[in-house]
Design a protein around this motif. Structure first.
Motif, PDB file in Angstrom:
ATOM      1  N   GLU A  70       1.012  -1.451  -0.133  1.00 18.34           N
ATOM      2  CA  GLU A  70       0.043   0.128   0.078  1.00 18.34           C
ATOM      3  C   GLU A  70       0.763   1.213   0.028  1.00 18.34           C
ATOM      4  O   GLU A  70       0.923   2.080   0.870  1.00 18.34           O
ATOM      5  N   THR A  86      -6.266  -1.336  -8.818  1.00 16.29           N
ATOM      6  CA  THR A  86      -7.696  -1.104  -8.129  1.00 16.29           C
ATOM      7  C   THR A  86      -7.693  -1.490  -6.577  1.00 16.29           C
ATOM      8  O   THR A  86      -8.736  -0.820  -6.170  1.00 16.29           O
ATOM      9  N   ASN A  87      -6.906  -2.330  -5.957  1.00 15.62           N
ATOM     10  CA  ASN A  87      -6.893  -2.279  -4.426  1.00 15.62           C
ATOM     11  C   ASN A  87      -6.295  -1.406  -3.668  1.00 15.62           C
ATOM     12  O   ASN A  87      -6.495  -1.341  -2.549  1.00 15.62           O
ATOM     13  N   LEU A  88      -5.709  -0.494  -4.171  1.00 17.91           N
ATOM     14  CA  LEU A  88      -5.078   0.635  -3.634  1.00 17.91           C
ATOM     15  C   LEU A  88      -6.085   1.546  -3.162  1.00 17.91           C
ATOM     16  O   LEU A  88      -6.831   1.981  -3.876  1.00 17.91           O
ATOM     17  N   SER A  89      -5.927   2.091  -1.963  1.00 12.24           N
ATOM     18  CA  SER A  89      -6.840   3.233  -1.285  1.00 12.24           C
ATOM     19  C   SER A  89      -6.407   4.622  -1.480  1.00 12.24           C
ATOM     20  O   SER A  89      -6.031   5.248  -0.738  1.00 12.24           O
ATOM     21  N   TYR A  90      -6.552   4.689  -2.927  1.00 12.74           N
ATOM     22  CA  TYR A  90      -6.046   6.207  -3.404  1.00 12.74           C
ATOM     23  C   TYR A  90      -7.390   6.578  -3.979  1.00 12.74           C
ATOM     24  O   TYR A  90      -8.109   5.977  -4.686  1.00 12.74           O
ATOM     25  N   LYS A  91      -7.550   8.137  -4.224  1.00 10.68           N
ATOM     26  CA  LYS A  91      -8.572   8.641  -4.855  1.00 10.68           C
ATOM     27  C   LYS A  91      -8.223   9.173  -6.022  1.00 10.68           C
ATOM     28  O   LYS A  91      -6.923   9.364  -6.426  1.00 10.68           O
ATOM     29  N   LYS A 132      -8.122   7.783  -9.219  1.00 10.69           N
ATOM     30  CA  LYS A 132      -7.103   6.827  -9.801  1.00 10.69           C
ATOM     31  C   LYS A 132      -7.347   6.933 -11.383  1.00 10.69           C
ATOM     32  O   LYS A 132      -8.471   6.781 -11.884  1.00 10.69           O
ATOM     33  N   GLN A 152     -14.720  -1.376 -13.159  1.00 13.21           N
ATOM     34  CA  GLN A 152     -14.159  -0.652 -12.019  1.00 13.21           C
ATOM     35  C   GLN A 152     -14.647   0.655 -12.072  1.00 13.21           C
ATOM     36  O   GLN A 152     -14.459   1.491 -12.925  1.00 13.21           O
ATOM     37  N   ASP A 179     -14.312   3.148  -9.671  1.00 11.59           N
ATOM     38  CA  ASP A 179     -13.608   4.380  -9.104  1.00 11.59           C
ATOM     39  C   ASP A 179     -12.336   4.624  -9.995  1.00 11.59           C
ATOM     40  O   ASP A 179     -11.511   5.340  -9.556  1.00 11.59           O
TER      41      ASP A 179
END
Length: 426
Positions: free
Chosen positions: A243, A329-334, A336, A364, A366
């Motif tokens: 992460e 896709t699993n990274l908790s960033y806004k 993207k 996906q 987001d």
């Protein structure tokens, strides 16, 4: 000329060269041929630039004692490399695989260098010319050499093994790469496993990922192995997080790498397993992994005034592309955003594989995506979040007119797409 006579001349020289643009005084120059050039025509140029001897295979170009005439320059280069390897008897670790070869090679080098003098393939010189050059670069005081092997057709890895005669070997993974040459994923497995076949035949040691079912199947009953994995008795290494950087646990200690993506976990793990086998202290292993920073467009984090960019544009195939996308896709960033380029050498599978990527992106919610290239431009999508462009020029024009700001951006594509050019705009 005999190989022994050629070897004596080699020992008089400072290095081996096949490119007059990179030649240095004292080099031994091999006049190789290509589809669009004949190295023999550069023989005199090489001497003018300081080469001590030039190896040629067309007698009309022999005009001095510094011109060494052989039957075939490429074969002479390969035979000389094997002869040198046999003379020095330096332990050689060979590696191949569909993805991660160069990163894994560099990680192994970083770990082993904590204790040994290590020689390794420069860049990705991993073919029928690069492997001999790597072997001829091994010095008498080298403790261990690492040789990367690449291939896009069957029997190529077997051929490279016959040149390098490795003592140890590993396959990073089996993926959908070079399908144009291998035909299918099964073809990839068969071709890459030529390394295992060679090592088994000569009773040499294999390092393998015990968590990879395909690896386990290819190993079979062969017992001269060093296994690693989450539940391995040989070398237990556990994944902790990514992460965005990969963290893992080894010897009850957390190791924080500078590599991005769960897919890099196995690359780190095999470097640790090899370090353990060669008795590198585990704290030195930790230092090596934590000190390694990727370069050359591989998993690089770049921060601009308004964006954070994950540059992974060195190469791409369906397996590595999907691994990168799943990780992203699993990274908790806004905010993207993806910029993806075509994947090459897929033959008749090209359109289906590119459509598979686009279909994945449609799910996906987001992520916005820009896909670029001849193949991606032919895919179909109803998603307003996916923009398909045909050429890099189209991409550059779009980014100039619609600047990306405050985004976390992944850039990935095959080498021929050269998507790192977009950094100048971003």
């Amino acid at each position: 000329m005999t190989i022994n006579a050629l070897y004596k001349l080699f020992l008089e020289c400072s290095a081996v060269s096949t490119d007059t643009r990179k030649i240095n005084p004292g080099d031994l120059f091999f006049a190789l041929k290509g589809d669009n050039f004949n190295g023999n025509t550069f023989a005199n140029k090489a001497l003018e630039l300081g080469a001590k001897y030039v190896v040629i295979d067309e007698k009309e170009f022999k005009t001095s004692n510094n011109h060494i005439l052989v039957e075939d320059c490429l074969k002479a280069l390969q035979d000389l490399a094997t002869h040198h390897r046999k003379i020095l008897k330096t332990p050689i670790i060979a590696l191949t695989g569909s993805n991660g070869k160069t990163t894994t090679k560099e990680l192994i080098k970083a770990v082993l260098s904590k204790k040994y003098r290590v020689s390794a393939t420069k860049g990705n010189l991993n073919n029928h010319i690069g492997v001999p050059l790597t072997l001829l670069d091994i010095k008498p005081d080298t403790d261990i050499a690492i040789v990367e092997m690449g291939a896009n057709h069957h029997k190529e890895i077997a051929f490279l093994c016959d040149i390098a005669l490795p003592d140890f070997g590993l396959i990073t993974n089996f993926g959908k790469a070079h399908l144009e040459g291998f035909g299918s994923l099964e073809g990839v497995v068969k071709a890459k496993s030529e390394l295992y076949d060679h090592l088994k035949k000569h009773s040499k040691t294999i390092f393998f990922n015990e968590d990879d079912k395909t690896q386990v199947k290819q190993i079979g009953n062969y017992n001269k192995v060093i296994a690693f994995g989450a539940n391995s008795k040989d070398t237990k290494i556990s994944f902790v997080a990514s992460e965005p950087f990969v963290a893992l646990e080894y010897m009850s200690e957390r190791i924080n790498s500078h590599l991005i993506g769960h897919y890099n976990f196995n690359n780190i793990a095999v470097a640790i397993a090899i370090g353990k086998y060669f008795e590198v202290p585990h704290l030195n292993i930790k230092q090596a992994i934590e000190g390694y920073v990727s370069s050359n467009n591989r998993s690089q984090i770049i921060k601009t005034e308004s964006n954070q960019i994950l540059l992974d544009a060195y190469n791409a195939n369906p397996t590595s592309m999907m691994a990168a996308l799943e990780n992203f896709t699993n990274l908790s960033y806004k905010n993207k955003t993806l910029i993806l380029g075509d994947m090459f050498e897929l033959g008749d599978n090209a359109l289906n594989e590119h459509q598979h990527i686009v279909s994945f992106l449609e799910k996906q919610n987001d992520i916005t995506a820009i896909v670029v290239g001849e193949h991606f431009s032919k895919t179909k999508t109803s998603s307003a979040k996916i923009l398909a462009l045909k050429t890099y020029a189209d991409l550059a024009n779009y980014l100039e007119k619609s600047p990306l700001k405050n985004r976390f951006i992944l850039i990935k594509g095959s080498r021929g797409m050269a998507l790192e050019r977009a950094l100048n705009i971003l």
